[in-house]
Design a protein around this motif. Sequence first.
Motif, PDB file in Angstrom:
ATOM      1  N   ALA A 153       0.824  -1.210   0.000  1.00 37.10           N
ATOM      2  CA  ALA A 153       0.000   0.000   0.000  1.00 37.10           C
ATOM      3  C   ALA A 153       0.857   1.258   0.000  1.00 37.10           C
ATOM      4  CB  ALA A 153      -0.934  -0.007   1.217  1.00 37.10           C
ATOM      5  N   MET A 154       2.057   1.179   0.555  1.00 35.88           N
ATOM      6  CA  MET A 154       2.964   2.326   0.588  1.00 35.88           C
ATOM      7  C   MET A 154       3.733   2.496  -0.708  1.00 35.88           C
ATOM      8  SD  MET A 154       4.441   1.775   4.468  1.00 35.88           S
ATOM      9  CE  MET A 154       5.650   3.086   4.276  1.00 35.88           C
ATOM     10  N   GLY A 155       3.571   1.563  -1.636  1.00 34.60           N
ATOM     11  CA  GLY A 155       4.263   1.691  -2.917  1.00 34.60           C
ATOM     12  C   GLY A 155       5.097   0.491  -3.287  1.00 34.60           C
ATOM     13  N   GLY A 156       5.272  -0.452  -2.373  1.00 37.90           N
ATOM     14  CA  GLY A 156       5.987  -1.683  -2.688  1.00 37.90           C
ATOM     15  C   GLY A 156       7.464  -1.462  -2.968  1.00 37.90           C
ATOM     16  N   ALA A 157       8.027  -2.376  -3.767  1.00 41.93           N
ATOM     17  CA  ALA A 157       9.460  -2.342  -4.070  1.00 41.93           C
ATOM     18  C   ALA A 157       9.882  -1.055  -4.775  1.00 41.93           C
ATOM     19  CB  ALA A 157       9.829  -3.568  -4.907  1.00 41.93           C
ATOM     20  N   PRO A 158       9.092  -0.523  -5.753  1.00 42.43           N
ATOM     21  CA  PRO A 158       9.515   0.741  -6.384  1.00 42.43           C
ATOM     22  C   PRO A 158       9.648   1.879  -5.375  1.00 42.43           C
ATOM     23  CG  PRO A 158       7.838  -0.338  -7.704  1.00 42.43           C
ATOM     24  CD  PRO A 158       7.918  -1.087  -6.416  1.00 42.43           C
ATOM     25  N   ARG A 159       8.696   1.962  -4.426  1.00 43.83           N
ATOM     26  CA  ARG A 159       8.778   3.009  -3.412  1.00 43.83           C
ATOM     27  C   ARG A 159       9.985   2.801  -2.522  1.00 43.83           C
ATOM     28  NH1 ARG A 159       8.768   7.996  -1.823  1.00 43.83           N
ATOM     29  NH2 ARG A 159       8.118   8.291   0.348  1.00 43.83           N
ATOM     30  N   LEU A 160      10.302   1.541  -2.174  1.00 48.19           N
ATOM     31  CA  LEU A 160      11.466   1.239  -1.352  1.00 48.19           C
ATOM     32  C   LEU A 160      12.749   1.637  -2.074  1.00 48.19           C
ATOM     33  CD1 LEU A 160      12.516  -0.022   1.263  1.00 48.19           C
ATOM     34  CD2 LEU A 160      12.549  -2.223   0.114  1.00 48.19           C
ATOM     35  N   ALA A 161      12.813   1.356  -3.384  1.00 47.35           N
ATOM     36  CA  ALA A 161      13.990   1.751  -4.161  1.00 47.35           C
ATOM     37  C   ALA A 161      14.129   3.268  -4.211  1.00 47.35           C
ATOM     38  CB  ALA A 161      13.893   1.179  -5.572  1.00 47.35           C
ATOM     39  N   SER A 162      12.999   3.971  -4.337  1.00 50.28           N
ATOM     40  CA  SER A 162      13.045   5.435  -4.355  1.00 50.28           C
ATOM     41  C   SER A 162      13.522   5.995  -3.020  1.00 50.28           C
ATOM     42  CB  SER A 162      11.659   5.988  -4.690  1.00 50.28           C
ATOM     43  OG  SER A 162      11.632   7.400  -4.623  1.00 50.28           O
ATOM     44  N   MET A 163      13.031   5.401  -1.932  1.00 49.34           N
ATOM     45  CA  MET A 163      13.463   5.850  -0.605  1.00 49.34           C
ATOM     46  C   MET A 163      14.946   5.560  -0.395  1.00 49.34           C
ATOM     47  SD  MET A 163      10.158   4.596   1.651  1.00 49.34           S
ATOM     48  CE  MET A 163      10.892   5.141   3.186  1.00 49.34           C
ATOM     49  N   PHE A 164      15.441   4.442  -0.947  1.00 47.67           N
ATOM     50  CA  PHE A 164      16.852   4.111  -0.817  1.00 47.67           C
ATOM     51  C   PHE A 164      17.712   5.132  -1.563  1.00 47.67           C
ATOM     52  CE2 PHE A 164      20.635   1.553  -2.058  1.00 47.67           C
ATOM     53  CZ  PHE A 164      21.135   1.348  -0.778  1.00 47.67           C
ATOM     54  N   GLU A 165      17.232   5.551  -2.762  1.00 42.37           N
ATOM     55  CA  GLU A 165      17.960   6.574  -3.513  1.00 42.37           C
ATOM     56  C   GLU A 165      17.968   7.890  -2.744  1.00 42.37           C
ATOM     57  OE1 GLU A 165      19.765   6.247  -6.167  1.00 42.37           O
ATOM     58  OE2 GLU A 165      19.324   4.099  -6.279  1.00 42.37           O
ATOM     59  N   ASP A 166      16.825   8.229  -2.113  1.00 45.67           N
ATOM     60  CA  ASP A 166      16.789   9.441  -1.288  1.00 45.67           C
ATOM     61  C   ASP A 166      17.766   9.343  -0.127  1.00 45.67           C
ATOM     62  OD1 ASP A 166      14.829  10.375  -2.959  1.00 45.67           O
ATOM     63  OD2 ASP A 166      13.158   9.840  -1.634  1.00 45.67           O
ATOM     64  N   LEU A 167      17.848   8.145   0.463  1.00 44.24           N
ATOM     65  CA  LEU A 167      18.769   7.950   1.580  1.00 44.24           C
ATOM     66  C   LEU A 167      20.214   8.121   1.133  1.00 44.24           C
ATOM     67  CD1 LEU A 167      19.229   7.148   4.528  1.00 44.24           C
ATOM     68  CD2 LEU A 167      19.173   4.751   3.816  1.00 44.24           C
ATOM     69  N   LYS A 168      20.546   7.576  -0.051  1.00 47.57           N
ATOM     70  CA  LYS A 168      21.913   7.727  -0.544  1.00 47.57           C
ATOM     71  C   LYS A 168      22.233   9.191  -0.851  1.00 47.57           C
ATOM     72  CE  LYS A 168      21.767   4.647  -3.870  1.00 47.57           C
ATOM     73  NZ  LYS A 168      22.255   3.762  -4.970  1.00 47.57           N
ATOM     74  N   ALA A 169      21.234   9.923  -1.389  1.00 46.72           N
ATOM     75  CA  ALA A 169      21.460  11.338  -1.652  1.00 46.72           C
ATOM     76  C   ALA A 169      21.681  12.113  -0.349  1.00 46.72           C
ATOM     77  CB  ALA A 169      20.270  11.918  -2.422  1.00 46.72           C
ATOM     78  N   THR A 170      20.896  11.764   0.674  1.00 50.33           N
ATOM     79  CA  THR A 170      21.077  12.410   1.979  1.00 50.33           C
ATOM     80  C   THR A 170      22.446  12.079   2.564  1.00 50.33           C
ATOM     81  OG1 THR A 170      18.690  12.272   2.361  1.00 50.33           O
ATOM     82  CG2 THR A 170      20.086  12.657   4.279  1.00 50.33           C
ATOM     83  N   ALA A 171      22.897  10.832   2.388  1.00 54.19           N
ATOM     84  CA  ALA A 171      24.211  10.434   2.890  1.00 54.19           C
ATOM     85  C   ALA A 171      25.312  11.208   2.177  1.00 54.19           C
ATOM     86  CB  ALA A 171      24.400   8.932   2.699  1.00 54.19           C
ATOM     87  N   ARG A 172      25.160  11.416   0.874  1.00 50.91           N
ATOM     88  CA  ARG A 172      26.174  12.189   0.141  1.00 50.91           C
ATOM     89  C   ARG A 172      26.224  13.636   0.644  1.00 50.91           C
ATOM     90  NH1 ARG A 172      24.125   9.096  -4.297  1.00 50.91           N
ATOM     91  NH2 ARG A 172      22.692  10.792  -4.831  1.00 50.91           N
ATOM     92  N   ARG A 173      25.045  14.214   0.902  1.00 48.49           N
ATOM     93  CA  ARG A 173      25.034  15.570   1.426  1.00 48.49           C
ATOM     94  C   ARG A 173      25.662  15.634   2.811  1.00 48.49           C
ATOM     95  NH1 ARG A 173      19.806  15.415  -0.918  1.00 48.49           N
ATOM     96  NH2 ARG A 173      18.858  15.068   1.124  1.00 48.49           N
ATOM     97  N   ALA A 174      25.411  14.588   3.640  1.00 46.93           N
ATOM     98  CA  ALA A 174      26.003  14.564   4.976  1.00 46.93           C
ATOM     99  C   ALA A 174      27.525  14.462   4.900  1.00 46.93           C
ATOM    100  CB  ALA A 174      25.433  13.402   5.783  1.00 46.93           C
ATOM    101  N   LEU A 175      28.020  13.618   3.984  1.00 50.87           N
ATOM    102  CA  LEU A 175      29.475  13.504   3.823  1.00 50.87           C
ATOM    103  C   LEU A 175      30.085  14.808   3.352  1.00 50.87           C
ATOM    104  CD1 LEU A 175      29.763   9.944   2.194  1.00 50.87           C
ATOM    105  CD2 LEU A 175      30.453  10.615   4.502  1.00 50.87           C
ATOM    106  N   GLN A 176      29.364  15.512   2.457  1.00 54.32           N
ATOM    107  CA  GLN A 176      29.858  16.802   1.993  1.00 54.32           C
ATOM    108  C   GLN A 176      29.909  17.805   3.136  1.00 54.32           C
ATOM    109  OE1 GLN A 176      31.099  17.483  -0.994  1.00 54.32           O
ATOM    110  NE2 GLN A 176      31.627  19.535  -0.248  1.00 54.32           N
ATOM    111  N   THR A 177      28.889  17.746   4.002  1.00 56.09           N
ATOM    112  CA  THR A 177      28.878  18.649   5.169  1.00 56.09           C
ATOM    113  C   THR A 177      30.034  18.335   6.102  1.00 56.09           C
ATOM    114  OG1 THR A 177      26.467  18.835   5.028  1.00 56.09           O
ATOM    115  CG2 THR A 177      27.490  19.419   7.119  1.00 56.09           C
ATOM    116  N   MET A 178      30.298  17.032   6.330  1.00 61.13           N
ATOM    117  CA  MET A 178      31.424  16.649   7.191  1.00 61.13           C
ATOM    118  C   MET A 178      32.746  17.093   6.601  1.00 61.13           C
ATOM    119  SD  MET A 178      30.180  12.854   8.398  1.00 61.13           S
ATOM    120  CE  MET A 178      28.647  12.641   9.275  1.00 61.13           C
TER     121      MET A 178
END
Length: 239
Positions: A170-195
């Motif tokens: 109901a939340m979007g299944g595997a495609p939604r999970l993949a999208s959230m994972f990409e968002d997480l990786k983008a957030t991690a890259r921004r965090a590394l840039q901040t560090m």
Amino acid sequence: GTGYGEEVARFNRADTFVALALAQTSKYSLADSLTFGANGLRQAIQQHRQSAEHDLRTVYMESVPADSSLAEITSVSMVRPAALPELTEPVVGLVPLFRYVLPQHIRTANVKYQDEVTTLLQHVSASAEGATNAARNALSAKGLPGSLEAAKTENPLPPSLWTKVQRVQAMGGAPRLASMFEDLKATARRALQTMATIDESLDREDRTDAEFRRLNPDFPGTSSRVLSADVRTNNTRMR
């Protein structure tokens, strides 16, 4: 019963007559409503003929007689029907005779539908079993706790696990999970840039502090590197 082959022959004759009538419309000025009605009649004839031909091939297996052998249909005089009292008036205790006897075409359709239902049930059961096994294998491969519960029984997966699966779908299944994972990786890259920016700022401050102490050797204050040691440690640990 008989006469099913004759039914197809009469449909053929009717289609031929209507086709001849339509062929004459180009020679005479007829109302469009007449042409439209004739076309509609021919479509109905062809539709019923197709159904009759299918039944003839699959059920009745009768030959189609030649058009020349068909008997002419004579007119029938109209009569006023009279109701029979024994059929219209309720009779206490009267049981209809042969109430379990069905016509041939109904029995044939019943057998056909039962076969279709059986085939569909087998297909759905096989699909459900395949999906259950695939889910168990996927859970086992991921080492999820639900896989242990599923492995203890030969029954389908527990309802609680299916509820979680439905919630994820109901939340979007595997495609939604993949999208959230990409968002997480983008957030991690921004965090590394901040560090990295923090490290650069601390290094710049250390260079400024060292230059200040070189020009002021008697300055008693604590060095910038010592003061920022905790920040550097936390920044390194978060990576």
